[in-house]
Design a protein around this motif. Structure first.
Motif, PDB file in Angstrom:
ATOM      1  N   ARG A 227       0.820  -1.218   0.000  1.00 57.64           N
ATOM      2  CA  ARG A 227       0.000   0.000   0.000  1.00 57.64           C
ATOM      3  C   ARG A 227       0.852   1.265   0.000  1.00 57.64           C
ATOM      4  NH1 ARG A 227      -5.201  -0.348   0.856  1.00 57.64           N
ATOM      5  NH2 ARG A 227      -6.184  -2.304   1.479  1.00 57.64           N
ATOM      6  N   GLY A 228       2.154   1.119   0.022  1.00 60.77           N
ATOM      7  CA  GLY A 228       3.045   2.276  -0.017  1.00 60.77           C
ATOM      8  C   GLY A 228       3.480   2.787   1.329  1.00 60.77           C
ATOM      9  N   GLN A 229       3.171   2.060   2.411  1.00 63.69           N
ATOM     10  CA  GLN A 229       3.610   2.489   3.734  1.00 63.69           C
ATOM     11  C   GLN A 229       5.113   2.283   3.878  1.00 63.69           C
ATOM     12  OE1 GLN A 229       1.254   0.079   6.378  1.00 63.69           O
ATOM     13  NE2 GLN A 229      -0.600   1.277   6.093  1.00 63.69           N
ATOM     14  N   ASP A 230       5.752   3.122   4.713  1.00 66.29           N
ATOM     15  CA  ASP A 230       7.151   2.863   5.026  1.00 66.29           C
ATOM     16  C   ASP A 230       7.221   1.679   5.994  1.00 66.29           C
ATOM     17  OD1 ASP A 230       6.625   3.856   7.644  1.00 66.29           O
ATOM     18  OD2 ASP A 230       7.362   5.844   7.138  1.00 66.29           O
ATOM     19  N   VAL A 231       8.427   1.166   6.208  1.00 69.25           N
ATOM     20  CA  VAL A 231       8.556  -0.064   6.990  1.00 69.25           C
ATOM     21  C   VAL A 231       8.050   0.094   8.424  1.00 69.25           C
ATOM     22  CG1 VAL A 231      10.208  -1.713   7.964  1.00 69.25           C
ATOM     23  CG2 VAL A 231      10.357  -1.061   5.550  1.00 69.25           C
ATOM     24  N   PRO A 232       8.445   1.136   9.184  1.00 64.77           N
ATOM     25  CA  PRO A 232       7.929   1.233  10.556  1.00 64.77           C
ATOM     26  C   PRO A 232       6.406   1.312  10.620  1.00 64.77           C
ATOM     27  CG  PRO A 232       9.845   2.628  10.299  1.00 64.77           C
ATOM     28  CD  PRO A 232       9.483   2.157   8.928  1.00 64.77           C
ATOM     29  N   THR A 233       5.790   2.047   9.699  1.00 63.87           N
ATOM     30  CA  THR A 233       4.323   2.149   9.690  1.00 63.87           C
ATOM     31  C   THR A 233       3.696   0.804   9.387  1.00 63.87           C
ATOM     32  OG1 THR A 233       4.451   4.462   8.989  1.00 63.87           O
ATOM     33  CG2 THR A 233       2.354   3.326   8.646  1.00 63.87           C
TER      34      THR A 233
END
Length: 269
Positions: A227-233
């Motif tokens: 979905r395009g989230q960064d890794v921590p999110t």
């Protein structure tokens, strides 16, 4: 004219089948459906498995795994890939080569043993995991048994989790999640890329029905990355989803039942 629906993110799982439906390909696809992505699959092995353990496992040939992967990716494309059970060096090396040529984030769950302690990775495949699979991982998600298999580090506390993370990162993944759920006290996971550290804590639920947690977490992370989230999110959202699934886990059979992959859907009614 009606507007055609948008194509959802596509997440591919490369893993074994759990005939009991709680882990493996089945858990991955349930997670993907629950989190609103289109799930696709490459089957690497068939297991005879239930709430009591794994009674048998049969690996697919490398050419069958390669053909499934190319069939899906070349036609449909892929937004993220999650790997699970790759039981032999031949399969690890085949899948690693495919992933290295694919432009998508990769979540590697380095499956070594089942929830019941059954071995799911040949000892001779460990070096291929270290040198071929982990270097192509965006995120690796080992539990403490798998950390010990891969790195030789035995973790007994949070300081040990940090040492284990450093050793895992030395094998090449961009990020690692050291899953500390087997330690005493409330569960804590460590997410790090060697510079950032995120300690992810959650309450421990009084529920033994936790079959499929590792597969589910890795798949949920892949959904977030797709979905395009960064890794921590993506990892924080996946941790919250799995915590809810554990809380809703249910008895099935005479042993350890599965987590509830559809808990969010039922709560939304």
């Amino acid at each position: 004219m009606p507007i055609p629906p948008a194509v959802p993110p596509r997440v591919l799982t490369v893993a074994g089948s759990d005939s009991g439906g709680g882990a493996g390909i089945q858990a991955d696809l349930k997670t993907m459906l629950a989190l609103g992505v289109h799930g696709m699959s490459v089957l690497t092995a068939v297991t005879a498995q239930n709430s009591l353990g794994v009674q048998g496992a049969w690996e697919l040939p490398a050419e069958a795994v390669r053909a499934q992967y190319r069939s899906v990716v070349d036609d449909m494309g892929v937004s993220a890939v999650k790997t699970g059970m790759l039981s032999s060096a031949a399969l690890v090396e085949t899948v690693a080569a495919l992933l290295a040529a694919t432009d998508a984030p990769v979540v590697v769950d380095p499956v070594g043993v089942s929830k019941h302690g059954d071995a799911l990775l040949a000892a001779e495949a460990l070096e291929s995991v270290r040198t071929r699979l982990l270097p192509v991982a965006t995120v690796a998600t080992p539990n403490l048994d798998e950390v010990a298999q891969i790195t030789g580090v035995t973790v007994t506390d949070e300081a040990g989790m940090r040492r284990a993370a450093d050793r895992m990162l030395g094998h090449g993944p961009r990020w690692v999640v050291i899953k500390g759920g087997h330690l005493p006290g409330d569960p804590v996971d460590l997410l790090t890329d060697g510079s950032q550290e995120h300690w992810l804590r959650a309450p421990r639920h009084d529920n033994r029905h936790t079959h499929g947690t590792g597969c589910t977490l890795a798949s949920a992370i892949a959904c977030g990355l797709a979905r395009g989230q960064d890794v921590p999110t993506a990892v924080r959202a996946a941790k919250a989803y799995v915590t809810g699934a554990i809380a809703a886990g249910f008895a099935l059979g005479a042993g350890i039942g599965p987590v509830d992959h559809g808990w969010q859907l039922r709560n939304a009614r």
